[in-house]
Design a protein around this motif. Structure first.
Motif, mmCIF file in Angstrom:
data_model
loop_
_atom_site.group_PDB
_atom_site.id
_atom_site.type_symbol
_atom_site.label_atom_id
_atom_site.label_comp_id
_atom_site.label_asym_id
_atom_site.label_seq_id
_atom_site.Cartn_x
_atom_site.Cartn_y
_atom_site.Cartn_z
ATOM 1 N N ARG A 70 0.859 -1.173 0.000
ATOM 2 C CA ARG A 70 0.000 0.000 0.000
ATOM 3 C C ARG A 70 0.895 1.222 0.000
ATOM 4 N NH1 ARG A 70 -3.482 -0.912 5.068
ATOM 5 N NH2 ARG A 70 -2.699 1.190 5.278
ATOM 6 N N LYS A 71 0.603 2.161 -0.821
ATOM 7 C CA LYS A 71 1.449 3.342 -0.961
ATOM 8 C C LYS A 71 1.500 4.195 0.316
ATOM 9 C CE LYS A 71 1.165 3.717 -5.958
ATOM 10 N NZ LYS A 71 0.877 2.350 -6.189
ATOM 11 N N ASP A 72 0.555 3.981 1.219
ATOM 12 C CA ASP A 72 0.559 4.773 2.448
ATOM 13 C C ASP A 72 1.363 4.107 3.567
ATOM 14 O OD1 ASP A 72 -1.232 2.697 2.776
ATOM 15 O OD2 ASP A 72 -2.687 3.895 3.901
ATOM 16 N N THR A 73 2.055 3.011 3.270
ATOM 17 C CA THR A 73 2.892 2.361 4.285
ATOM 18 C C THR A 73 4.320 2.218 3.774
ATOM 19 O OG1 THR A 73 2.222 0.187 3.485
ATOM 20 C CG2 THR A 73 1.019 1.062 5.366
ATOM 21 N N PRO A 74 5.047 3.333 3.722
ATOM 22 C CA PRO A 74 6.441 3.269 3.270
ATOM 23 C C PRO A 74 7.311 2.606 4.328
ATOM 24 C CG PRO A 74 5.953 5.441 4.120
ATOM 25 C CD PRO A 74 4.653 4.668 4.141
ATOM 26 N N PRO A 75 8.558 2.287 3.987
ATOM 27 C CA PRO A 75 9.468 1.770 5.013
ATOM 28 C C PRO A 75 9.546 2.764 6.168
ATOM 29 C CG PRO A 75 10.461 1.579 2.845
ATOM 30 C CD PRO A 75 9.207 2.387 2.684
ATOM 31 N N GLN A 76 9.560 2.237 7.375
ATOM 32 C CA GLN A 76 9.527 3.106 8.545
ATOM 33 C C GLN A 76 10.698 2.818 9.469
ATOM 34 O OE1 GLN A 76 5.736 2.402 10.322
ATOM 35 N NE2 GLN A 76 4.637 2.799 8.431
ATOM 36 N N GLU A 77 11.076 3.804 10.239
ATOM 37 C CA GLU A 77 12.155 3.642 11.209
ATOM 38 C C GLU A 77 11.575 3.214 12.550
ATOM 39 O OE1 GLU A 77 15.073 6.723 11.415
ATOM 40 O OE2 GLU A 77 15.171 6.907 9.246
ATOM 41 N N THR A 78 10.999 2.024 12.554
ATOM 42 C CA THR A 78 10.459 1.447 13.779
ATOM 43 C C THR A 78 10.824 -0.029 13.828
ATOM 44 O OG1 THR A 78 8.344 0.725 12.827
ATOM 45 C CG2 THR A 78 8.450 2.993 13.652
ATOM 46 N N ILE A 79 10.808 -0.591 15.017
ATOM 47 C CA ILE A 79 11.154 -2.001 15.135
ATOM 48 C C ILE A 79 10.071 -2.911 14.557
ATOM 49 C CG2 ILE A 79 12.726 -1.704 17.065
ATOM 50 C CD1 ILE A 79 10.460 -2.716 18.900
ATOM 51 N N SER A 80 8.911 -2.361 14.237
ATOM 52 C CA SER A 80 7.874 -3.159 13.591
ATOM 53 C C SER A 80 8.143 -3.313 12.091
ATOM 54 C CB SER A 80 6.489 -2.549 13.827
ATOM 55 O OG SER A 80 6.419 -1.260 13.262
ATOM 56 N N ASP A 81 9.076 -2.545 11.568
ATOM 57 C CA ASP A 81 9.499 -2.677 10.167
ATOM 58 C C ASP A 81 10.704 -3.621 10.148
ATOM 59 O OD1 ASP A 81 10.839 -2.340 7.669
ATOM 60 O OD2 ASP A 81 9.914 -0.374 7.426
ATOM 61 N N ARG A 82 10.493 -4.838 9.661
ATOM 62 C CA ARG A 82 11.547 -5.845 9.684
ATOM 63 C C ARG A 82 12.800 -5.373 8.945
ATOM 64 N NH1 ARG A 82 12.267 -10.681 6.252
ATOM 65 N NH2 ARG A 82 13.855 -11.912 7.282
ATOM 66 N N GLY A 83 12.621 -4.683 7.852
ATOM 67 C CA GLY A 83 13.757 -4.171 7.096
ATOM 68 C C GLY A 83 14.594 -3.199 7.895
ATOM 69 N N TYR A 84 13.940 -2.339 8.660
ATOM 70 C CA TYR A 84 14.649 -1.383 9.504
ATOM 71 C C TYR A 84 15.555 -2.106 10.490
ATOM 72 C CZ TYR A 84 15.389 1.940 13.307
ATOM 73 O OH TYR A 84 15.956 2.720 14.284
ATOM 74 N N VAL A 85 15.029 -3.134 11.114
ATOM 75 C CA VAL A 85 15.809 -3.907 12.086
ATOM 76 C C VAL A 85 17.007 -4.563 11.404
ATOM 77 C CG1 VAL A 85 15.730 -5.870 13.684
ATOM 78 C CG2 VAL A 85 13.795 -4.273 13.572
ATOM 79 N N VAL A 86 16.790 -5.111 10.220
ATOM 80 C CA VAL A 86 17.879 -5.761 9.475
ATOM 81 C C VAL A 86 18.959 -4.741 9.103
ATOM 82 C CG1 VAL A 86 18.443 -6.920 7.295
ATOM 83 C CG2 VAL A 86 16.477 -7.675 8.627
ATOM 84 N N ILE A 87 18.562 -3.565 8.667
ATOM 85 C CA ILE A 87 19.525 -2.529 8.289
ATOM 86 C C ILE A 87 20.349 -2.095 9.496
ATOM 87 C CG2 ILE A 87 19.832 -0.188 7.381
ATOM 88 C CD1 ILE A 87 17.157 -0.624 5.837
ATOM 89 N N LYS A 88 19.686 -1.859 10.622
ATOM 90 C CA LYS A 88 20.407 -1.447 11.838
ATOM 91 C C LYS A 88 21.409 -2.513 12.273
ATOM 92 C CE LYS A 88 19.463 1.529 14.568
ATOM 93 N NZ LYS A 88 19.959 2.840 14.926
ATOM 94 N N ARG A 89 20.983 -3.767 12.251
ATOM 95 C CA ARG A 89 21.869 -4.870 12.643
ATOM 96 C C ARG A 89 23.035 -4.986 11.665
ATOM 97 N NH1 ARG A 89 18.949 -9.768 12.146
ATOM 98 N NH2 ARG A 89 17.376 -8.687 13.350
ATOM 99 N N ALA A 90 22.769 -4.819 10.389
ATOM 100 C CA ALA A 90 23.827 -4.885 9.371
ATOM 101 C C ALA A 90 24.837 -3.757 9.568
ATOM 102 C CB ALA A 90 23.217 -4.826 7.979
ATOM 103 N N ALA A 91 24.359 -2.568 9.894
ATOM 104 C CA ALA A 91 25.264 -1.436 10.125
ATOM 105 C C ALA A 91 26.202 -1.726 11.291
ATOM 106 C CB ALA A 91 24.463 -0.160 10.384
ATOM 107 N N GLU A 92 25.665 -2.327 12.326
ATOM 108 C CA GLU A 92 26.500 -2.696 13.478
ATOM 109 C C GLU A 92 27.555 -3.723 13.085
ATOM 110 O OE1 GLU A 92 23.767 -4.026 16.479
ATOM 111 O OE2 GLU A 92 22.865 -2.043 16.688
#
Length: 158
Positions: free
Chosen positions: A125-147
């Protein structure tokens, strides 16, 4: 660890990071998309190279600019940028180096790549972009990868 081993480790983490992020955002589980041939594999392939480029830029921003490893990765990153027709490579690298919070910059850049992909947009849905929250699985993966990338840079720098 030899310089060749360090370089191989850097390339491995670039590939692993791009794969993990693209997998996280391609697991959309949309049956309509599945039947239309828009599977998560297609999404992963579309996202992998731009995410690999962004990961390379993040890694370069953490490396010593005088090292041979930096020069090798920069050369390959320039080639990838040319293939992807990205003209602002130096600007992006400068932005990383000047950014006080490189992790946040990396997260934002990766999410912009995903959020601007036409296939990803068509499957979400266009109204649910990637978000900087722990409910966004991609966000969590990116943060862990950066570490992981930061830890790897520390280990090869010593």
């Amino acid at each position: 660890m030899t310089d060749d081993d360090k370089l191989a480790t850097c390339y491995q983490i670039i590939g692993d990071t791009a794969t993990e992020i693209s997998q996280a955002y391609s697991d959309f589980g949309d049956l309509v998309g599945y039947y239309m041939g828009q599977t998560s594999t297609t999404m992963q392939l579309r996202l992998f190279r731009p995410l690999a480029l962004e990961t390379s830029l993040y890694l370069l921003s953490l490396l010593d600019t005088t090292s041979e490893i930096y020069a090798d990765i920069l050369e390959e990153t320039k080639k990838l940028a040319e293939e992807l027709e990205v003209s602002s490579l130096e600007e992006s690298l400068t932005a990383y180096k000047q950014e006080p919070d490189r992790v946040t910059h990396f997260v934002t850049a990766c999410q912009q790549i995903v959020g601007s992909d036409a296939l990803w947009l068509s499957m979400r849905r266009k109204d649910t972009p990637p978000q900087e929250t722990i409910s966004d699985r991609g966000y969590v993966v990116i943060k862990r990868a950066a570490e992981k990338i930061e830890e790897m840079v520390e280990s090869i720098s010593t």
